[in-house]
Design a protein around this motif. Structure first.
Motif, mmCIF file in Angstrom:
data_model
loop_
_atom_site.group_PDB
_atom_site.id
_atom_site.type_symbol
_atom_site.label_atom_id
_atom_site.label_comp_id
_atom_site.label_asym_id
_atom_site.label_seq_id
_atom_site.Cartn_x
_atom_site.Cartn_y
_atom_site.Cartn_z
ATOM 1 N N ASP A 80 -25.304 44.422 -24.281
ATOM 2 C CA ASP A 80 -25.223 43.307 -25.211
ATOM 3 C C ASP A 80 -26.011 42.104 -24.719
ATOM 4 N N SER A 81 -26.622 42.212 -23.563
ATOM 5 C CA SER A 81 -27.404 41.087 -23.048
ATOM 6 C C SER A 81 -28.758 41.051 -23.739
ATOM 7 N N GLU A 82 -29.662 40.290 -23.195
ATOM 8 C CA GLU A 82 -30.935 40.054 -23.866
ATOM 9 C C GLU A 82 -31.921 41.209 -23.776
ATOM 10 N N GLY A 83 -31.569 42.248 -23.112
ATOM 11 C CA GLY A 83 -32.523 43.348 -23.028
ATOM 12 C C GLY A 83 -31.963 44.506 -22.255
ATOM 13 N N LYS A 84 -32.825 45.427 -21.929
ATOM 14 C CA LYS A 84 -32.404 46.603 -21.192
ATOM 15 C C LYS A 84 -32.440 46.325 -19.700
ATOM 16 N N GLY A 85 -31.590 47.058 -18.982
ATOM 17 C CA GLY A 85 -31.626 46.972 -17.533
ATOM 18 C C GLY A 85 -32.896 47.613 -17.034
ATOM 19 N N ASP A 86 -33.287 47.271 -15.841
ATOM 20 C CA ASP A 86 -34.483 47.858 -15.251
ATOM 21 C C ASP A 86 -34.040 48.794 -14.146
ATOM 22 N N ARG A 87 -34.133 50.091 -14.401
ATOM 23 C CA ARG A 87 -33.617 51.055 -13.436
ATOM 24 C C ARG A 87 -34.411 51.070 -12.148
ATOM 25 N N HIS A 88 -35.553 50.408 -12.091
ATOM 26 C CA HIS A 88 -36.351 50.374 -10.873
ATOM 27 C C HIS A 88 -36.270 49.029 -10.154
ATOM 28 N N LEU A 89 -35.465 48.122 -10.659
ATOM 29 C CA LEU A 89 -35.362 46.799 -10.055
ATOM 30 C C LEU A 89 -34.636 46.867 -8.708
ATOM 31 N N PHE A 90 -33.584 47.673 -8.631
ATOM 32 C CA PHE A 90 -32.788 47.795 -7.413
ATOM 33 C C PHE A 90 -32.745 49.242 -6.965
ATOM 34 N N SER A 91 -32.725 49.434 -5.652
ATOM 35 C CA SER A 91 -32.521 50.787 -5.122
ATOM 36 C C SER A 91 -31.055 51.171 -5.337
ATOM 37 N N ILE A 92 -30.749 52.425 -5.134
ATOM 38 C CA ILE A 92 -29.362 52.883 -5.279
ATOM 39 C C ILE A 92 -28.458 52.150 -4.295
ATOM 40 N N GLU A 93 -28.931 51.974 -3.069
ATOM 41 C CA GLU A 93 -28.137 51.268 -2.055
ATOM 42 C C GLU A 93 -27.909 49.808 -2.462
ATOM 43 N N GLN A 94 -28.947 49.177 -2.995
ATOM 44 C CA GLN A 94 -28.795 47.794 -3.441
ATOM 45 C C GLN A 94 -27.835 47.701 -4.616
ATOM 46 N N ALA A 95 -27.922 48.647 -5.542
ATOM 47 C CA ALA A 95 -27.019 48.647 -6.700
ATOM 48 C C ALA A 95 -25.573 48.802 -6.240
ATOM 49 N N LYS A 96 -25.340 49.674 -5.270
ATOM 50 C CA LYS A 96 -23.982 49.843 -4.733
ATOM 51 C C LYS A 96 -23.504 48.561 -4.071
ATOM 52 N N ALA A 97 -24.385 47.903 -3.322
ATOM 53 C CA ALA A 97 -24.025 46.644 -2.669
ATOM 54 C C ALA A 97 -23.720 45.560 -3.709
ATOM 55 N N ILE A 98 -24.479 45.530 -4.785
ATOM 56 C CA ILE A 98 -24.234 44.561 -5.856
ATOM 57 C C ILE A 98 -22.870 44.796 -6.479
ATOM 58 N N ILE A 99 -22.559 46.047 -6.749
ATOM 59 C CA ILE A 99 -21.252 46.362 -7.332
ATOM 60 C C ILE A 99 -20.139 45.958 -6.371
ATOM 61 N N ASP A 100 -20.311 46.259 -5.091
ATOM 62 C CA ASP A 100 -19.313 45.853 -4.097
ATOM 63 C C ASP A 100 -19.141 44.337 -4.082
ATOM 64 N N HIS A 101 -20.254 43.620 -4.146
ATOM 65 C CA HIS A 101 -20.179 42.151 -4.150
ATOM 66 C C HIS A 101 -19.422 41.653 -5.386
ATOM 67 N N LEU A 102 -19.734 42.206 -6.544
ATOM 68 C CA LEU A 102 -19.064 41.769 -7.774
ATOM 69 C C LEU A 102 -17.584 42.144 -7.774
ATOM 70 N N VAL A 103 -17.247 43.273 -7.175
ATOM 71 C CA VAL A 103 -15.833 43.646 -7.066
ATOM 72 C C VAL A 103 -15.093 42.596 -6.244
ATOM 73 N N ILE A 104 -15.691 42.209 -5.112
ATOM 74 C CA ILE A 104 -15.042 41.240 -4.224
ATOM 75 C C ILE A 104 -15.017 39.842 -4.831
ATOM 76 N N SER A 105 -16.123 39.428 -5.442
ATOM 77 C CA SER A 105 -16.229 38.045 -5.907
ATOM 78 C C SER A 105 -15.631 37.798 -7.289
ATOM 79 N N LEU A 106 -15.637 38.789 -8.161
ATOM 80 C CA LEU A 106 -15.166 38.565 -9.535
ATOM 81 C C LEU A 106 -14.047 39.517 -9.935
#
Length: 129
Positions: A80-106
């Protein structure tokens, strides 16, 4: 600078603005420590904003917000945001770290953030004392 960028004008009097400043500032510094490129940093900040807007403006449940985050990070279909996600923007490890960060922070504090945005506020009582 973050205060100015977010246009927080009531910072000294608003607990909500102070919490938002902390949320975005902590996220920004976490991403800097992850050595994200400028494009990745921008994408990450968009994800922070995206998940918070899903809660504050769209009143999404925790489960629905997690599903939207998954779609946004994986780039599988339009969110629902302004566009599509970019599947090449983050590596799998970075995506996992982002999810972990959002779990902890939000997401661990989702009820508190729901109250911040949607809880009934009582009027302050001011007396001569």
């Amino acid at each position: 600078k973050m205060k100015e960028f977010l246009n927080l004008t009531q910072l000294k009097r608003s607990l909500k603005e102070a919490i938002l400043l902390d949320y975005y500032t902590a996220g920004f510094w976490w991403a800097k420590e992850m050595n994200f490129s400028l494009t990745q940093l921008s994408g990450f900040m968009n994800l922070l904003n995206f998940t918070l807007e899903n809660l504050s403006n769209k009143h999404m449940t925790l489960g629905d917000n997690l599903k939207e985050l998954e779609r946004a990070i994986s780039g599988m279909g339009e969110t629902d945001s302004e566009g599509k996600g970019d599947r090449h923007l983050f590596s799998i490890e970075q995506a996992k770290a982002i999810i972990d960060h959002l779990v902890i922070s939000l997401f661990k504090h989702y009820k508190a953030y729901e109250y911040l945005f949607h809880g009934r506020r009582e009027e302050p009582v001011v007396s001569n004392e």
